[in-house]
Design a protein around this motif. Structure first.
Motif, PDB file in Angstrom:
ATOM      1  N   LEU A 192       4.280  -3.299   9.913  1.00 57.58           N
ATOM      2  CA  LEU A 192       3.155  -2.922   9.054  1.00 57.58           C
ATOM      3  C   LEU A 192       3.212  -1.439   8.720  1.00 57.58           C
ATOM      4  O   LEU A 192       2.961  -1.031   7.580  1.00 57.58           O
ATOM      5  CB  LEU A 192       1.829  -3.252   9.745  1.00 57.58           C
ATOM      6  CG  LEU A 192       1.510  -4.734   9.963  1.00 57.58           C
ATOM      7  CD1 LEU A 192       0.219  -4.889  10.768  1.00 57.58           C
ATOM      8  CD2 LEU A 192       1.404  -5.476   8.639  1.00 57.58           C
ATOM      9  N   ALA A 193       3.573  -0.621   9.720  1.00 52.51           N
ATOM     10  CA  ALA A 193       3.690   0.822   9.484  1.00 52.51           C
ATOM     11  C   ALA A 193       4.836   1.119   8.524  1.00 52.51           C
ATOM     12  O   ALA A 193       4.713   1.968   7.633  1.00 52.51           O
ATOM     13  CB  ALA A 193       3.893   1.549  10.811  1.00 52.51           C
ATOM     14  N   LEU A 194       5.967   0.418   8.693  1.00 52.73           N
ATOM     15  CA  LEU A 194       7.136   0.636   7.842  1.00 52.73           C
ATOM     16  C   LEU A 194       6.807   0.359   6.373  1.00 52.73           C
ATOM     17  O   LEU A 194       7.238   1.103   5.479  1.00 52.73           O
ATOM     18  CB  LEU A 194       8.280  -0.277   8.299  1.00 52.73           C
ATOM     19  CG  LEU A 194       9.579  -0.199   7.501  1.00 52.73           C
ATOM     20  CD1 LEU A 194      10.224   1.177   7.644  1.00 52.73           C
ATOM     21  CD2 LEU A 194      10.552  -1.291   7.952  1.00 52.73           C
ATOM     22  N   TYR A 195       6.036  -0.700   6.121  1.00 51.99           N
ATOM     23  CA  TYR A 195       5.704  -1.084   4.749  1.00 51.99           C
ATOM     24  C   TYR A 195       4.356  -0.533   4.294  1.00 51.99           C
ATOM     25  O   TYR A 195       3.872  -0.884   3.222  1.00 51.99           O
ATOM     26  CB  TYR A 195       5.736  -2.610   4.620  1.00 51.99           C
ATOM     27  CG  TYR A 195       7.141  -3.160   4.560  1.00 51.99           C
ATOM     28  CD1 TYR A 195       7.791  -3.336   3.334  1.00 51.99           C
ATOM     29  CD2 TYR A 195       7.842  -3.475   5.716  1.00 51.99           C
ATOM     30  CE1 TYR A 195       9.080  -3.827   3.271  1.00 51.99           C
ATOM     31  CE2 TYR A 195       9.139  -3.969   5.675  1.00 51.99           C
ATOM     32  CZ  TYR A 195       9.751  -4.142   4.447  1.00 51.99           C
ATOM     33  OH  TYR A 195      11.044  -4.624   4.385  1.00 51.99           O
ATOM     34  N   GLU A 196       3.768   0.321   5.116  1.00 49.14           N
ATOM     35  CA  GLU A 196       2.508   0.990   4.796  1.00 49.14           C
ATOM     36  C   GLU A 196       1.408  -0.004   4.430  1.00 49.14           C
ATOM     37  O   GLU A 196       0.662   0.171   3.460  1.00 49.14           O
ATOM     38  CB  GLU A 196       2.715   2.011   3.670  1.00 49.14           C
ATOM     39  CG  GLU A 196       3.723   3.094   4.032  1.00 49.14           C
ATOM     40  CD  GLU A 196       3.916   4.124   2.928  1.00 49.14           C
ATOM     41  OE1 GLU A 196       3.533   3.840   1.770  1.00 49.14           O
ATOM     42  OE2 GLU A 196       4.435   5.211   3.220  1.00 49.14           O
ATOM     43  N   ILE A 197       1.329  -1.066   5.219  1.00 51.45           N
ATOM     44  CA  ILE A 197       0.297  -2.078   5.036  1.00 51.45           C
ATOM     45  C   ILE A 197      -0.892  -1.710   5.929  1.00 51.45           C
ATOM     46  O   ILE A 197      -0.728  -1.548   7.141  1.00 51.45           O
ATOM     47  CB  ILE A 197       0.821  -3.477   5.396  1.00 51.45           C
ATOM     48  CG1 ILE A 197       1.952  -3.875   4.429  1.00 51.45           C
ATOM     49  CG2 ILE A 197      -0.301  -4.509   5.371  1.00 51.45           C
ATOM     50  CD1 ILE A 197       2.680  -5.134   4.818  1.00 51.45           C
ATOM     51  N   PRO A 198      -2.082  -1.545   5.370  1.00 52.52           N
ATOM     52  CA  PRO A 198      -3.261  -1.164   6.168  1.00 52.52           C
ATOM     53  C   PRO A 198      -3.546  -2.179   7.272  1.00 52.52           C
ATOM     54  O   PRO A 198      -3.437  -3.396   7.055  1.00 52.52           O
ATOM     55  CB  PRO A 198      -4.395  -1.126   5.148  1.00 52.52           C
ATOM     56  CG  PRO A 198      -3.717  -0.954   3.825  1.00 52.52           C
ATOM     57  CD  PRO A 198      -2.402  -1.670   3.936  1.00 52.52           C
TER      58      PRO A 198
END
Length: 249
Positions: A192-198
């Motif tokens: 999630l952090a890698l793809y900048e997903i909240p």
């Protein structure tokens, strides 16, 4: 890629359907008939050569009291529809009355926020299993660390309907390993952090299913960008990458 190259992989991912039914009342006979109809339709799996953009995926997540389906219980099931690379508004979420009956362990309460009183009046396992199958229909199932979720869902189906899920299942961890072999960790939080997903509703079945659906949409887009255009091609490259990684360890 030609369809005849997929023979081995097609057999590799196919899950056998096991059905055995018994009825004791008119109400149960009606439930069994509805279940049989739902399972029969689920056999119409997405075609191996179907374009990725046309495949109906359902991303699923569960919360449980532990890790052993025989002793622990489902607490909630969440599912989100993704059509190709588009996350849809269609979703399903339900709490589950624990079966076998048990108190939720303190560490699970702390992690998920679910308490005994939350699930005491929840629908029974049998009802939730049928609701889940009706929502999934014939979709390809997607889950992060899918083994855990599938073990509990199949245990629930075996207990209530003496059946197993007939659907294709793709683990987002396996796809992430193909897309990002350089990573040392493939936790949901890392991806999630890698793809900048909240991060919203972490460690809840509906929240994790929604975030994993958004992650899956990113994965499909990346697969398309790499020239992978069909469901069969995606499964093939993921299985090959997994085998190659296993041989290199």
């Amino acid at each position: 890629m030609e369809q005849n190259k997929f023979g081995f992989f097609h057999r590799f991912v196919r899950t056998p359907l096991q059905e055995l039914f018994a009825s004791t009342s008119h109400e149960e006979m009606s439930s069994q008939a509805l279940f049989r109809h739902t399972i029969r339709e689920a056999r119409n799996k997405a075609a191996w050569e179907m374009p990725l953009t046309e495949v109906r995926f359902v991303v699923v997540d569960t919360e449980t009291t532990g890790f052993q389906p025989g002793n622990d219980a489902l607490l909630s099931v969440g599912a989100v529809e993704v059509l190709g690379n588009i996350v849809r508004e269609k979703r399903m979420h339900s709490l589950v009355r624990p079966d076998p009956a048990q108190s939720i362990p303190p560490h699970v309460v702390e992690l998920t926020g679910l308490r005994d009183e939350d699930v005491a009046s929840a629908p029974p396992l049998r009802e939730v299993m049928l609701l889940f199958l009706q929502f999934v229909h014939d979709a390809v199932l997607i889950a992060h660390h899918a083994g855990h979720d599938m073990r509990f869902l199949n245990a629930g189906l075996k207990k209530t309907y003496k059946a197993h899920l007939p659907h294709r299942v793709i683990d987002t961890v396996d796809v992430a390993c193909w897309l990002h072999p350089e990573l040392s960790s493939y936790t949901l939080d890392d991806l999630l952090a890698l793809y900048e997903i909240p991060v919203r509703g972490r460690h809840t079945a509906d929240g994790d299913a929604q975030m994993t659906a958004e992650l899956w949409s990113c994965f499909v887009n990346q697969a398309l960008a790499r020239g992978v255009s069909t469901l069969g091609e995606l499964i093939e490259v993921v299985v090959l990458a997994k085998r190659e990684k296993g041989m290199s360890l």
